[in-house]
Design a protein around this motif. Structure first.
Motif, PDB file in Angstrom:
ATOM      1  N   ARG A   1      -4.164   3.597   4.860  1.00  0.00           N
ATOM      2  CA  ARG A   1      -4.374   5.032   5.147  1.00  0.00           C
ATOM      3  C   ARG A   1      -3.047   5.784   5.100  1.00  0.00           C
ATOM      4  O   ARG A   1      -2.973   6.910   4.620  1.00  0.00           O
ATOM      5  CB  ARG A   1      -5.009   5.203   6.538  1.00  0.00           C
ATOM      6  N   TYR A   2      -1.997   5.156   5.614  1.00  0.00           N
ATOM      7  CA  TYR A   2      -0.684   5.812   5.615  1.00  0.00           C
ATOM      8  C   TYR A   2      -0.224   6.063   4.175  1.00  0.00           C
ATOM      9  O   TYR A   2       0.271   7.150   3.848  1.00  0.00           O
ATOM     10  CB  TYR A   2       0.335   4.942   6.366  1.00  0.00           C
ATOM     11  N   GLY A   3      -0.423   5.058   3.331  1.00  0.00           N
ATOM     12  CA  GLY A   3      -0.053   5.206   1.908  1.00  0.00           C
ATOM     13  C   GLY A   3      -0.800   6.370   1.279  1.00  0.00           C
ATOM     14  O   GLY A   3      -0.234   7.156   0.515  1.00  0.00           O
TER      15      GLY A   3
ATOM     16  N   HIS B   1       0.788  -1.249   0.000  1.00  0.00           N
ATOM     17  CA  HIS B   1       0.000   0.000   0.000  1.00  0.00           C
ATOM     18  C   HIS B   1       0.816   1.293   0.000  1.00  0.00           C
ATOM     19  O   HIS B   1       0.236   2.366  -0.079  1.00  0.00           O
ATOM     20  CB  HIS B   1      -0.931   0.027   1.219  1.00  0.00           C
ATOM     21  N   VAL B   2       2.133   1.190   0.189  1.00  0.00           N
ATOM     22  CA  VAL B   2       2.918   2.431   0.265  1.00  0.00           C
ATOM     23  C   VAL B   2       3.851   2.509  -0.934  1.00  0.00           C
ATOM     24  O   VAL B   2       4.553   1.544  -1.249  1.00  0.00           O
ATOM     25  CB  VAL B   2       3.736   2.477   1.588  1.00  0.00           C
ATOM     26  N   ASN B   3       3.833   3.637  -1.579  1.00  0.00           N
ATOM     27  CA  ASN B   3       4.749   3.858  -2.699  1.00  0.00           C
ATOM     28  C   ASN B   3       6.167   4.012  -2.143  1.00  0.00           C
ATOM     29  O   ASN B   3       6.453   4.961  -1.413  1.00  0.00           O
ATOM     30  CB  ASN B   3       4.311   5.129  -3.442  1.00  0.00           C
ATOM     31  N   GLY B   4       7.033   3.053  -2.483  1.00  0.00           N
ATOM     32  CA  GLY B   4       8.397   3.024  -1.950  1.00  0.00           C
ATOM     33  C   GLY B   4       9.209   4.260  -2.289  1.00  0.00           C
ATOM     34  O   GLY B   4      10.259   4.497  -1.684  1.00  0.00           O
ATOM     35  N   LYS B   5       8.724   5.029  -3.261  1.00  0.00           N
ATOM     36  CA  LYS B   5       9.404   6.288  -3.593  1.00  0.00           C
ATOM     37  C   LYS B   5       9.282   7.285  -2.429  1.00  0.00           C
ATOM     38  O   LYS B   5      10.170   8.088  -2.194  1.00  0.00           O
ATOM     39  CB  LYS B   5       8.698   6.863  -4.831  1.00  0.00           C
ATOM     40  N   TYR B   6       8.191   7.198  -1.713  1.00  0.00           N
ATOM     41  CA  TYR B   6       7.932   8.173  -0.642  1.00  0.00           C
ATOM     42  C   TYR B   6       8.484   7.748   0.724  1.00  0.00           C
ATOM     43  O   TYR B   6       8.827   8.595   1.546  1.00  0.00           O
ATOM     44  CB  TYR B   6       6.431   8.418  -0.476  1.00  0.00           C
ATOM     45  N   ALA B   7       8.475   6.443   0.973  1.00  0.00           N
ATOM     46  CA  ALA B   7       8.912   5.996   2.309  1.00  0.00           C
ATOM     47  C   ALA B   7       9.397   4.556   2.235  1.00  0.00           C
ATOM     48  O   ALA B   7       8.931   3.786   1.389  1.00  0.00           O
ATOM     49  CB  ALA B   7       7.763   6.105   3.305  1.00  0.00           C
ATOM     50  N   SER B   8      10.315   4.204   3.135  1.00  0.00           N
ATOM     51  CA  SER B   8      10.822   2.832   3.176  1.00  0.00           C
ATOM     52  C   SER B   8      11.289   2.512   4.588  1.00  0.00           C
ATOM     53  O   SER B   8      11.319   3.387   5.464  1.00  0.00           O
ATOM     54  CB  SER B   8      11.988   2.673   2.198  1.00  0.00           C
ATOM     55  N   PHE B   9      11.668   1.248   4.805  1.00  0.00           N
ATOM     56  CA  PHE B   9      12.176   0.849   6.129  1.00  0.00           C
ATOM     57  C   PHE B   9      13.205  -0.248   5.942  1.00  0.00           C
ATOM     58  O   PHE B   9      13.237  -0.910   4.893  1.00  0.00           O
ATOM     59  CB  PHE B   9      11.027   0.340   7.017  1.00  0.00           C
ATOM     60  N   ILE B  10      14.061  -0.413   6.938  1.00  0.00           N
ATOM     61  CA  ILE B  10      14.984  -1.561   6.930  1.00  0.00           C
ATOM     62  C   ILE B  10      14.274  -2.690   7.666  1.00  0.00           C
ATOM     63  O   ILE B  10      13.762  -2.486   8.774  1.00  0.00           O
ATOM     64  CB  ILE B  10      16.311  -1.223   7.648  1.00  0.00           C
TER      65      ILE B  10
END
Ligand SMILES: Cc1ncc(COP(=O)(O)O)c(C=O)c1O
Length: 508
Positions: free
Chosen positions: A497-499, A395-404
């Protein structure tokens, strides 16, 4: 461990010179000194112990997960709602633990002792269980180590600090760290020095550089070199980072070279996700085969000097409300913490201690507890972690946010890629992060703002509880999400929702 092996181990070094004024001044309570005579035929007219017949608790009974050989915590889930017949059915499969009022041959504990005053180490049966657990899990590398019970790691940390830090001292902390630790230090006038982190937590190289070059920057001139480092080595809060074995060895080496005491705050130790075939093969995880049955070796287990103060808690393995934990360290430090307990909490609650002793010693045993940790605690959080990560990827566009990807703990440390924002560079990063936080609240999804874990001093002219009005640290382009609590469906919905919130903020 055989007595022969114990004899070959070194004794702890003398760390008396590390004691704070407060730590050095702590003495055994003379009143508690009477307790050790209370054995055999002794009739005591001393002490001020209330008579157990005045305790209005006839017995203490709890229904717990059974951990016998036939039982698995996975097949006996805790009932969440006892009002439905299905959940009542599950509850019947629990096991009943009873702590009687007075001593009974088949019981390790009674309320007449666990609810009574006692010495500051905690009640014998529970402390011995914890000590045996520590001995088998961490195989300490020096002889004179010991265990003292705490009321959890918050209590233990405050006491460790009181023992070895004076007002005006500085201690090393991870660059992003548990805010309660900083909130403990600040009012005591103990400063903190952030140490750079990477995907494996505190960098040993950065720590060494700071120590090697201490005094070379204007703010360090004339300031005593820190002698203590505070670390959360497994499933770090907030970053989720877990130190590899090599990193742990490197940290120990730096600590030996510069004579540092390490406070190892490890509440997420048992929330390690590398189970059998699920074992992750990232760089940091490959060397786990050499570890203790798949569990990471701890800093305490590598310490040959007695310089590691290890903090364990039942908060994440059993329940936070137990308010019971245990500190493992050199016996001299254990005594001082015992004396501190005796003038503060005395002991953790007798209800908790009595019940835990009976449950752990008489029902689960060491093997049952270890099986519980493996089959329940770490499995549960592994699946939860995977679920939140999968939802994020969907649901989240990896261009905007990511995590390890975390390999332990409860947290995803989400990095927001503000450089992709159309207004990046034109407005400050913290303004964009505040916009995102506000959008998240508008879209009904809550995460902790990254600045809350920042080591930078918080401005005094802003209300820190006004989360919608300020985002302190410009470098804190992170948000912390936990997979520990929400249901799987809620996690999916929250991340959706976060996405959406990210999309909306990055469109503006
Ligand atoms: C790093 C760290 N230390 C300590 C604690 C608190 O532990 P306890 O409940 O044992 O006081 C937490 C809980 O969130 C934590 O994340």
């Amino acid at each position: 461990m055989s007595p022969l092996v114990v004899q070959q181990l070194p004794m702890a070094k003398d760390f008396s010179s590390f004691l704070s004024k407060e730590g050095a001044a702590r003495k055994k309570s003379p009143l508690k000194g009477l307790l050790r005579f209370m054995q055999g035929d002794m009739i005591s007219l001393g002490g001020g112990l209330p008579h157990p017949s005045t305790f209005p608790f006839y017995s203490l009974t709890a229904e717990i997960k059974g951990m016998g050989p036939e039982q698995s915590p996975v097949t006996t889930p805790v009932p969440v709602d006892l009002t439905t017949p299905q959940e009542q059915q599950k509850a019947v499969r629990g096991e009943v633990v009873t702590v009687p009022h007075g001593p009974q041959a088949n019981k390790v504990e009674s309320l007449s002792t666990s609810l009574q005053y006692g010495i500051g180490t905690g009640i014998k049966a529970l402390r011995e269980f914890c000590k045996e657990h520590v001995a088998t899990m961490h195989a300490p590398k020096y002889q004179d180590w010991d265990v003292v019970l705490s009321a959890g790691n918050t209590d233990a940390f405050a006491k460790a600090i009181a023992m070895i830090c004076n007002r005006g001292d500085l201690i090393f902390v991870e660059e992003w760290t548990y805010p309660t630790a900083l909130e403990t230090l600040d009012p005591l006038g103990i400063g903190h020095v952030p140490v750079k982190m990477d995907g494996e937590g505190m960098s040993a190289v950065a720590l060494k550089e700071l120590l090697d070059n201490w005094g070379s920057t204007p703010d360090q001139g004339g300031v005593a070199k820190p002698r203590v480092a505070y670390l959360i080595p497994t499933g770090q809060n907030p970053t989720g980072a877990t130190m590899s074995i090599q990193r742990r060895k490197d940290i120990i080496r730096v600590a030996q070279e510069h004579d540092l005491i390490l406070i190892e705050d490890d509440p997420y130790y048992y929330l390690q996700f590398f189970i059998g075939e699920d074992q992750k093969q990232t760089e940091g995880q490959k060397d786990q085969d050499n570890s203790n049955n798949g569990w990471m070796p701890t800093l305490f287990s590598m310490d040959t000097d007695g310089r590691v103060i290890r903090l364990d808690t039942f908060s994440k393995t059993l329940a936070p409300g137990c308010r019971v934990g245990y500190m493992s360290m050199n016996a001299h430090f254990c005594n001082i913490i015992q004396y501190h307990n005796e003038v503060t909490i005395q002991q953790p609650s007798g209800f908790s201690q009595g019940l835990l002793a009976e449950m752990l010693v008489n029902h689960w045993g060491q093997e049952g507890y270890k099986r519980y940790l493996t089959e329940n605690v770490r499995t549960e959080y592994l699946y939860r972690s995977r679920h939140l990560q999968a939802a994020f990827k969907k649901h989240v566009n990896g261009k905007y946010a990511s995590f390890i990807e975390p390999s332990a703990g409860m947290f995803l440390w989400i990095k927001v890629h503000l450089e992709e924002h159309p207004r990046y560079g034109k407005v400050k990063d913290n303004v964009l992060m505040l916009e995102l936080f506000n959008k998240c609240v508008e879209y009904n999804v809550l995460m902790v703002p990254g600045w809350q874990f920042s080591c930078k001093p918080k401005p005094t002219d802003i209300d820190p509880s006004d989360l919608l009005g300020s985002w302190y640290d410009e470098a804190a382009t992170y948000m912390r999400a936990t997979f520990a609590y929400a249901t799987f469906d809620q996690m999916e919905e929250a991340i959706t929702r976060y996405g959406e919130a990210l999309k909306a903020v990055f469109a503006a």
